[in-house]
Design a protein around this motif. Structure first.
Motif, PDB file in Angstrom:
ATOM      1  N   ALA A 293      43.199  57.638  25.063  1.00  0.00           N
ATOM      2  CA  ALA A 293      43.335  57.812  26.560  1.00  0.00           C
ATOM      3  C   ALA A 293      42.853  56.015  26.492  1.00  0.00           C
ATOM      4  CB  ALA A 293      43.284  58.467  27.109  1.00  0.00           C
ATOM      5  N   LYS A 294      42.168  55.179  26.273  1.00  0.00           N
ATOM      6  CA  LYS A 294      40.982  54.266  26.211  1.00  0.00           C
ATOM      7  C   LYS A 294      42.405  53.220  25.856  1.00  0.00           C
ATOM      8  CE  LYS A 294      37.881  51.019  25.930  1.00  0.00           C
ATOM      9  NZ  LYS A 294      37.897  49.412  24.776  1.00  0.00           N
ATOM     10  N   ILE A 295      42.447  53.318  24.390  1.00  0.00           N
ATOM     11  CA  ILE A 295      42.947  52.647  24.573  1.00  0.00           C
ATOM     12  C   ILE A 295      44.685  52.285  24.799  1.00  0.00           C
ATOM     13  CG2 ILE A 295      44.194  51.711  21.358  1.00  0.00           C
ATOM     14  CD1 ILE A 295      42.140  53.144  20.554  1.00  0.00           C
TER      15      ILE A 295
ATOM     16  N   ASP B  18      45.608  52.016  27.633  1.00  0.00           N
ATOM     17  CA  ASP B  18      45.378  51.248  28.758  1.00  0.00           C
ATOM     18  C   ASP B  18      45.197  49.717  27.956  1.00  0.00           C
ATOM     19  OD1 ASP B  18      44.740  53.639  30.328  1.00  0.00           O
ATOM     20  OD2 ASP B  18      42.650  53.426  30.582  1.00  0.00           O
ATOM     21  N   GLU B  19      44.266  49.705  27.256  1.00  0.00           N
ATOM     22  CA  GLU B  19      44.539  48.580  26.360  1.00  0.00           C
ATOM     23  C   GLU B  19      45.748  47.873  26.669  1.00  0.00           C
ATOM     24  OE1 GLU B  19      41.897  47.471  27.748  1.00  0.00           O
ATOM     25  OE2 GLU B  19      40.011  48.275  26.649  1.00  0.00           O
ATOM     26  N   GLY B  20      46.784  49.095  26.329  1.00  0.00           N
ATOM     27  CA  GLY B  20      47.924  48.445  25.745  1.00  0.00           C
ATOM     28  C   GLY B  20      48.609  47.895  26.711  1.00  0.00           C
ATOM     29  N   GLY B  21      48.487  49.150  27.861  1.00  0.00           N
ATOM     30  CA  GLY B  21      48.922  48.388  28.811  1.00  0.00           C
ATOM     31  C   GLY B  21      48.316  47.606  29.923  1.00  0.00           C
ATOM     32  N   HIS B  22      47.210  46.700  29.475  1.00  0.00           N
ATOM     33  CA  HIS B  22      46.294  46.208  30.324  1.00  0.00           C
ATOM     34  C   HIS B  22      47.798  44.680  29.620  1.00  0.00           C
ATOM     35  CE1 HIS B  22      42.599  47.685  31.288  1.00  0.00           C
ATOM     36  NE2 HIS B  22      43.556  48.411  31.954  1.00  0.00           N
ATOM     37  N   GLY B  23      48.033  44.675  28.429  1.00  0.00           N
ATOM     38  CA  GLY B  23      48.703  44.044  27.496  1.00  0.00           C
ATOM     39  C   GLY B  23      49.974  43.908  28.309  1.00  0.00           C
TER      40      GLY B  23
ATOM     41  N   VAL C 100      31.624  45.986  24.702  1.00  0.00           N
ATOM     42  CA  VAL C 100      32.805  44.560  25.018  1.00  0.00           C
ATOM     43  C   VAL C 100      33.542  44.652  26.394  1.00  0.00           C
ATOM     44  CG1 VAL C 100      34.657  44.128  24.256  1.00  0.00           C
ATOM     45  CG2 VAL C 100      32.707  44.782  22.510  1.00  0.00           C
ATOM     46  N   ASP C 101      33.830  45.788  27.019  1.00  0.00           N
ATOM     47  CA  ASP C 101      34.263  46.332  28.279  1.00  0.00           C
ATOM     48  C   ASP C 101      33.529  46.297  29.038  1.00  0.00           C
ATOM     49  OD1 ASP C 101      36.115  48.044  25.715  1.00  0.00           O
ATOM     50  OD2 ASP C 101      36.973  47.255  27.376  1.00  0.00           O
ATOM     51  N   GLY C 102      32.261  45.959  28.947  1.00  0.00           N
ATOM     52  CA  GLY C 102      31.242  45.869  30.035  1.00  0.00           C
ATOM     53  C   GLY C 102      31.206  44.128  30.257  1.00  0.00           C
TER      54      GLY C 102
ATOM     55  N   GLU D   7      40.914  50.364  36.309  1.00  0.00           N
ATOM     56  CA  GLU D   7      40.207  51.262  34.400  1.00  0.00           C
ATOM     57  C   GLU D   7      39.467  50.717  33.682  1.00  0.00           C
ATOM     58  OE1 GLU D   7      45.269  51.882  34.086  1.00  0.00           O
ATOM     59  OE2 GLU D   7      44.029  50.747  32.852  1.00  0.00           O
ATOM     60  N   GLU D   8      38.945  49.366  33.573  1.00  0.00           N
ATOM     61  CA  GLU D   8      37.925  48.646  32.583  1.00  0.00           C
ATOM     62  C   GLU D   8      36.637  49.760  32.948  1.00  0.00           C
ATOM     63  OE1 GLU D   8      38.226  47.331  30.329  1.00  0.00           O
ATOM     64  OE2 GLU D   8      39.691  46.311  30.483  1.00  0.00           O
ATOM     65  N   SER D   9      36.658  50.388  34.084  1.00  0.00           N
ATOM     66  CA  SER D   9      35.016  50.900  34.572  1.00  0.00           C
ATOM     67  C   SER D   9      34.940  52.272  33.715  1.00  0.00           C
ATOM     68  CB  SER D   9      34.314  50.504  36.023  1.00  0.00           C
ATOM     69  OG  SER D   9      36.054  51.731  36.476  1.00  0.00           O
ATOM     70  N   PHE D  10      35.713  52.938  33.890  1.00  0.00           N
ATOM     71  CA  PHE D  10      36.400  53.923  32.969  1.00  0.00           C
ATOM     72  C   PHE D  10      36.152  53.767  31.399  1.00  0.00           C
ATOM     73  CE2 PHE D  10      40.030  55.671  29.924  1.00  0.00           C
ATOM     74  CZ  PHE D  10      39.164  56.929  29.057  1.00  0.00           C
ATOM     75  N   HIS D  11      36.555  52.404  30.535  1.00  0.00           N
ATOM     76  CA  HIS D  11      35.975  52.257  29.760  1.00  0.00           C
ATOM     77  C   HIS D  11      34.608  52.438  29.672  1.00  0.00           C
ATOM     78  CE1 HIS D  11      40.500  50.227  29.638  1.00  0.00           C
ATOM     79  NE2 HIS D  11      40.482  51.661  30.029  1.00  0.00           N
ATOM     80  N   GLN D  12      34.194  50.770  30.132  1.00  0.00           N
ATOM     81  CA  GLN D  12      32.567  50.710  29.924  1.00  0.00           C
ATOM     82  C   GLN D  12      31.944  52.915  30.133  1.00  0.00           C
ATOM     83  OE1 GLN D  12      30.251  50.991  31.689  1.00  0.00           O
ATOM     84  NE2 GLN D  12      28.476  49.889  31.169  1.00  0.00           N
TER      85      GLN D  12
HETATM   86 FE   LIG Z   1      39.188  48.079  28.692  1.00  0.00          FE
END
Ligand SMILES: [Fe+2]
Ligand SMILES: [Fe+2]
Lengths: 270, 315
Positions: free
Chosen positions: B69-71, B73-78, B127-129, B156-161
């Motif tokens: 799910a995290k990865i 999200d990163e695709g979505g950010h892209g 890294v996400d932090g 979404e990044e705060s969930f990643h961190q």
């Molecule tokens: Fe992230």
């Protein structure tokens, strides 16, 4: 109880192994939107597998000691049973060896390329859609509940893979060649979807009549292939064995990768 | 006339009114934004690779699901970011060509390898932090589409961190070997994470202009210091050791003093000499090339469909 457990594992292992295969695409899709779509589908399968394994583990833990010791051959699993550990979803996914996996051969076939991935998904999704529809009527409420939740997802999966079969079949010459090849090579694994094992026949009312799903599946496949300008293969010799634990050479490698952490670092929390 | 337009832009910037795609803007502003946003977009999708590396080997089903799910999200950010860049008059395909040819850069952190499961923890946590520290101020960047994309991304990044920190926490409180794994990951990711904030302010060529245009609001060194202050405290919670013998609390400044960053390493990784530069770029290029016939088929089919529909309407 053993039959019920094994029946659930047939279903759960299908979704776990297909989810695992699809997740291999993560970060490598042909275009960003499809990368995300595949990950989504992989997550759905994984989520379904987790619900089923959790239920299966409860059933396993409720069985008597003799039955429990006879379910799975792997040494790691046996040791846990002997030491009185309660099994959980992760034990079922990570501590069984290939011969105790009950997924159909189709889902363990490699991704190869986008055409194989799409064809495998479609052939399975069309089955899964009707399977889940039937499972919604299971006498076991818990399984019926999991089925009805998964059916919503499977409806989307089937739409996604149908659209791609059509795109590739009725796209370019190259895409047609590739999807025809993929379908031809995966077709021998579709027969097994509709054959009932001993386990399947023992769980009447709880499970489904697999043979009855076949005409529905055939109709769906014919309909989509027609739109995709593809021929339905005929007279193909069918492979089988997955549902009773005799797999293709692929599954051992899928498991070696998937189970690596739990094998190298046993009995730890993650 | 030109001055009036230019004056309008300056005034908006001065009054903190966002610049929108149709507004006139200086050419350099546009170019700077395209460079920064696309670099950011590339980082999101290249960043999928080191973590994608562990999806199939995640140690539990729950971790596998969270990581996927995290990865995703990163695709979505892209996607958000490529769309934001497209509002500036450049296409996603052009930007990807620049990535594949090596002309465009992405965050150097992703040129480091992910070697153990603990790296999934360290990447999320550090890294996400660090990305969050960099990105929160960008939610107020002067270019509207960029700022709005960043608002969605930061949520979404705060969930990643958190998921990264949680992985580290379980490992650090786990068995001896798990703790060792966590410390090893911290050792390898700490310095590259500090480098994520870029060169010192005194050596940063872009900072001053970007600050003036209010694309950037806080300088590299200030962000880095904030990251160190926050992260060192989190390391204490984990019971792990920051791999910096010069790290020391400075009561006078109210911040941590920390050791010198290895800038030779930083610039070498930027130049392409990091441990995974070649592999990351090859993986992106391979995905794109192997996907070419797929994209062509999708396009060909869409055209056939359209033609058939038109023929139907005409008949
Ligand atoms: Fe992230
Ligand atoms: Fe991101």
């Amino acid at each position: 109880m053993k039959n019920k457990l094994f029946y659930i594992l047939e279903w759960a292992d299908n979704t776990l192994i297909l989810g695992q295969r699809l997740s291999e695409w993560c970060g490598h899709g042909p275009v960003l939107e499809q990368d995300i779509a595949l990950t989504n589908i992989a997550l759905d399968h994984l989520g379904c597998a987790r619900n089923l394994y959790t239920y299966a583990a409860e059933i396993f833990n409720g069985m008597d000691a003799v039955d429990r010791s006879e379910c799975f051959a792997s040494v790691a699993f046996q040791r846990n049973v002997k030491e009185g550990h309660q099994a959980d979803e992760d034990d079922l996914a990570f501590l069984r060896d290939a011969w105790d996996f009950r997924n159909v051969l189709l889902v363990e076939q490699p991704n190869t390329d986008w055409a194989y991935t799409v064809a495998r998904a479609f052939l399975f999704d069309a089955f899964n859609y009707y399977y889940l529809t039937a499972m919604c009527n299971s006498v076991d409420e818990r399984l019926a509940g999991i089925a009805s939740k998964s059916l919503k997802e499977a409806t989307y999966h089937l739409r996604w893979s149908s659209e791609w079969v059509i795109r590739l079949g009725d796209g370019t010459e190259e895409s047609k060649t590739r999807i025809v090849e993929a379908i031809a090579n995966l077709w021998p694994f579709t027969g097994e979807l509709f054959t009932a094992t001993e386990v399947d026949t023992f769980v009447e009312g709880l499970g489904v009549d697999f043979a009855a799903l076949k005409p529905l599946w055939e109709q769906k496949v014919a309909e989509i292939f027609d739109e995709a300008t593809l021929e339905v293969p005929t007279g193909v010799w069918m492979q089988s064995g997955g549902k009773t634990g005799t797999h293709s050479e692929n599954l051992g490698f899928v498991l070696a990768e998937m189970q690596f952490m739990q094998r190298a670092y046993p009995n730890m929390e993650w | 006339m030109v001055d009036a337009i230019h004056g309008d832009f300056e005034q908006k910037i001065a009054n903190d009114i966002t610049i929108e795609p149709r507004d006139t803007m200086p050419d350099d502003y546009r170019k700077t934004l395209i460079r920064q946003i696309s670099q950011h977009a590339h980082s999101e999708i290249v960043g999928m690779l080191p973590e994608g590396n562990w999806v199939t080997r995640a140690p539990s089903l729950r971790r596998k699901a969270v990581l996927l799910a995290k990865i995703q999200d990163e695709g979505g950010h892209g996607l958000y970011l490529y769309s934001a860049a497209e509002t500036l008059g450049v296409t996603r395909d052009e930007l990807l060509d620049q990535l594949h040819s090596g002309k465009a850069k992405y965050s150097s952190i992703f040129n480091y390898p992910s070697l153990t499961w603990a790296d999934m923890g360290a990447i999320g946590w550090l890294v996400d932090g660090a990305a969050i520290m960099n990105q929160v101020p960008l939610c107020r960047a002067s270019y509207g589409p960029y700022a709005r994309a960043m608002v969605r991304i930061c949520k979404e990044e705060s969930f990643h961190q958190r998921q990264g920190f949680e992985i580290m926490h379980v490992l650090a409180k786990g068995t001896e070997v798990q703790k060792k794994m966590a410390q090893d990951a911290l050792n390898r990711w700490w310095w590259p994470a500090l480098m994520m904030f870029g060169p010192h302010d005194s050596d940063s060529t872009n900072t001053e202009q970007s600050m003036k245009w209010r694309i950037k609001r806080i300088s590299n060194d200030d962000l880095r210091r904030k990251f160190v202050d926050v992260t060192v405290e989190q390391t204490k919670v984990l019971g792990l050791t920051v791999p910096d013998k010069d790290l020391m609390w400075n009561a006078e400044t109210g911040h941590y003093d920390f050791g010198a960053i290895n800038w030779a390493e930083f610039w070498n990784v930027v130049k392409g000499n990091g441990p995974c530069n070649k592999q990351r770029l090859e993986a992106r290029k391979a995905a794109w090339q192997k996907g070419e016939w797929v994209r062509e088929a999708a396009m060909a089919h869409a055209e056939k469909r359209k033609a058939r529909k038109e023929a139907l309407v005409a008949a």
